[in-house]
Design an enzyme around this catalytic site. Structure first.
Site, mmCIF file in Angstrom:
data_model
loop_
_atom_site.group_PDB
_atom_site.id
_atom_site.type_symbol
_atom_site.label_atom_id
_atom_site.label_comp_id
_atom_site.label_asym_id
_atom_site.label_seq_id
_atom_site.Cartn_x
_atom_site.Cartn_y
_atom_site.Cartn_z
ATOM 1 N N ASP A 182 -25.622 -28.905 -22.920
ATOM 2 C CA ASP A 182 -26.878 -29.073 -22.175
ATOM 3 C C ASP A 182 -26.718 -28.819 -20.685
ATOM 4 O O ASP A 182 -27.112 -29.649 -19.855
ATOM 5 C CB ASP A 182 -27.443 -30.485 -22.396
ATOM 6 C CG ASP A 182 -27.531 -30.863 -23.858
ATOM 7 O OD1 ASP A 182 -27.792 -29.974 -24.673
ATOM 8 O OD2 ASP A 182 -27.335 -32.048 -24.183
ATOM 9 N N GLU A 195 -37.477 -28.480 -26.816
ATOM 10 C CA GLU A 195 -36.876 -29.500 -25.953
ATOM 11 C C GLU A 195 -36.202 -28.817 -24.771
ATOM 12 O O GLU A 195 -36.259 -27.599 -24.613
ATOM 13 C CB GLU A 195 -35.857 -30.325 -26.747
ATOM 14 C CG GLU A 195 -34.736 -29.484 -27.346
ATOM 15 C CD GLU A 195 -33.876 -30.248 -28.340
ATOM 16 O OE1 GLU A 195 -34.355 -31.262 -28.877
ATOM 17 O OE2 GLU A 195 -32.736 -29.822 -28.576
#
Length: 536
Positions: free
Chosen positions: A14, A186
């Site tokens: 991420d 997301e």
């Protein structure tokens, strides 16, 4: 200059890419590992070094009892108004329609800190990001989550105005995007370029279907139109590509005017004899989700990955001088410092007097016996990432257990339900013994239970090591540091991976570390003289 991917090896997912002048930073997720968030620095986008682990206080991050793969999800690092801004989510539930994720914002004048106490940013979702518009306004973007959204695969991205003076969000929520058929939208970020607002998001889930999508609008509120190619990056269509699971992008323009995107990716190990397109054929990734970088070109007002939408092993670097940094390689901690080496992390809680000490016996790491490796509460485990498919880790330990509920040793760990452990314990009538245990999907096995290895009475120390060799690994022991004996058990390295463990909420990577437990409550401890990690 040529950049080789991944740029951050081992569990570093991420990525959030940020620039301050000619300095570049990447923040990555840490999930249940403490301190929370790892921030790396580079001057050339090729060579990176760890410079900050900002969430280092319980007042910023209280994860005791968090589930496996809870904790820090997808931080967002940005720089504006003379300071760094860091958004993060502390996820409390991973396997239900509720995440109970708590979102916070901290700031700092320097990447090294000091970082402020956290400002609560609501509990309505996860993967938050902060957009600083050209007019000074700030916006909070996130993925809402709840029972309704959980049952709807076309998930949404929501925007709220943020007032930095009061630290509050506008109650008005505006939906920017409701997803594509890839689902699981997301990790959204907003950018402004050439008169357009660009919304970048991850889709497809966190496994092999992972992807980056991009939309644009003339107005921040939308409506947003989707990229002509739908997915800007994915490796799903190329199962033979060495970099898989590519997605969760973060965009940046360098000080030289070039564009790059950081993204997460994985390098799978494929099992012999398993067809590529069969179940499990794409492979297993014990190093977890790593960070890669792609060079971006603009065509007709849209960003594209140079060379095609798949992740690439080599990328042309920016037009800057290369600034070499320490390459991940041989590593050693002799525990001479007053604090743990930054490569080392603990599980869920900070390293303090409850877990151990670096001063009780100078030159040693003393670990106090606490919970078992199966615990999600108070666990005396100090570990570092696997960053290579083949390596050796070693330690020397002094430990004098007097009860069968006391043990200390070396562990290869994925989560509380999947690990192995080579340890010294105590058996009535035998004294100290060496054993191994494996927990596989929460099912234990004790292969040496009937014939534990005796520790000689005169042995003051026990040396332990693990040799990881791509698909398998083995433990060894010594009583003099010179003559080594292999424990007659072979473990599968590929099992310490998201792919083997499966299900929802398993997003980390393999670690190797030191552990001491005492569920008798008698207060035993183990002293570790050193800890080494050497790629082979």
């Amino acid at each position: 200059m040529e950049i080789t991917n991944p740029i951050l090896t081992g569990f570093n997912p991420d990525p959030s890419l940020c620039r301050q002048g000619e300095d570049y930073y990447i923040a990555t997720s840490t999930f249940e590992w403490f301190p929370g968030v790892r921030i790396y620095h580079s001057r050339d986008l090729k060579n990176w070094s760890l410079v900050s682990t900002p969430l280092d206080r319980v007042s910023m991050l209280d994860m005791k009892g968090n589930p496996d793969s809870g904790g820090i999800w997808a931080p967002c690092l940005s720089y504006a108004d003379g300071k760094f801004w860091l958004l993060y989510t502390d996820v409390k539930i991973v396997d239900s329609p509720w995440k109970n994720g708590r979102n916070f914002l901290v700031t700092a004048p320097s990447i090294e800190g000091p970082w402020s106490e956290p400002i609560p940013m609501g509990n309505g979702g996860f993967d938050p990001s902060l957009f600083h518009d050209d007019d000074g306004r700030k916006y909070y973007i996130y993925r809402p989550w709840g029972p309704r959204h959980h049952s709807n695969p076309h998930n949404t991205i929501v925007l709220q105005a943020f007032d930095p003076q009061t630290g509050t969000l506008s109650p008005e929520r505006k939906t920017l995007f409701t997803g594509t058929p890839l689902c699981y939208t997301e990790g959204a970020h907003l950018y402004r370029h050439a008169g357009w607002y660009y919304l970048m998001a991850a889709e497809g889930g966190t496994s092999y279907e992972h992807a980056v999508v991009v939309l644009r609008s003339k107005n921040i509120d939308g409506p947003y139109e989707l990229h002509p190619d739908v997915t800007m990056m994915t490796s799903w269509h190329l199962p033979e590509n060495p970099l898989q699971k590519s997605g969760h992008g973060s965009l940046l323009q360098t000080h030289t005017g070039e564009w790059y995107m950081a993204y997460l990716t994985s390098r799978p190990l494929r099992l012999p004899g398993v067809p590529l397109l069969a179940s499990g054929g794409r492979g297993y990734c014990p190093l977890g989700r790593e960070t890669g970088i792609a060079r971006i070109e603009w065509r007709d007002g849209w960003p594209y990955v140079e060379g095609g939408k798949h992740a690439q092993l080599t990328v042309k670097g920016p037009q800057v001088a290369e600034q070499p940094a320490a390459v991940p390689g041989n590593w050693r901690d002799d525990f001479d410092a007053s604090s743990l080496d930054p490569e080392l992390q603990t599980l869920r809680i900070p390293f303090d007097d409850t877990l151990g000490s670096l001063t009780a016996r100078p030159g040693f790491l003393r670990l106090y016996g606490n919970d078992s490796l199966n615990s999600t509460f108070t666990q005396s485990t100090v570990a570092r990432r696997w960053q290579h498919f083949a390596f050796r880790a070693e330690t020397r330990m002094e430990f004098s257990p007097v009860h069968f509920q006391q043990s200390a040793g070396l562990t290869c760990y994925y989560n509380s339900k999947n690990w192995s452990y080579c340890f010294v314990d105590y058996e009535e009538g035998q004294g100290r013994t060496i054993k191994v245990i494996q927990l596989d999907h929460n099912v234990p096995s004790w292969p040496l239970h009937e014939q534990p290895i005796p520790v000689p009475e005169h042995a003051e120390s026990v040396w332990l090591r693990v040799d990881v060799d791509t698909l398998v690994y083995r433990y060894s022991y010594s009583f003099d540091g010179e003559t080594w004996h292999t424990v007659p058990v072979t473990y599968e390295a590929w099992k310490l991976s998201d792919d083997y463990i499966g299900g929802r909420g398993f997003f980390t990577g393999a670690f190797v570390g030191l552990h001491c437990e005492d569920i008798s409550g008698d207060g035993c401890y183990a002293d570790f003289d050193y800890f080494t990690y050497e790629p082979v």
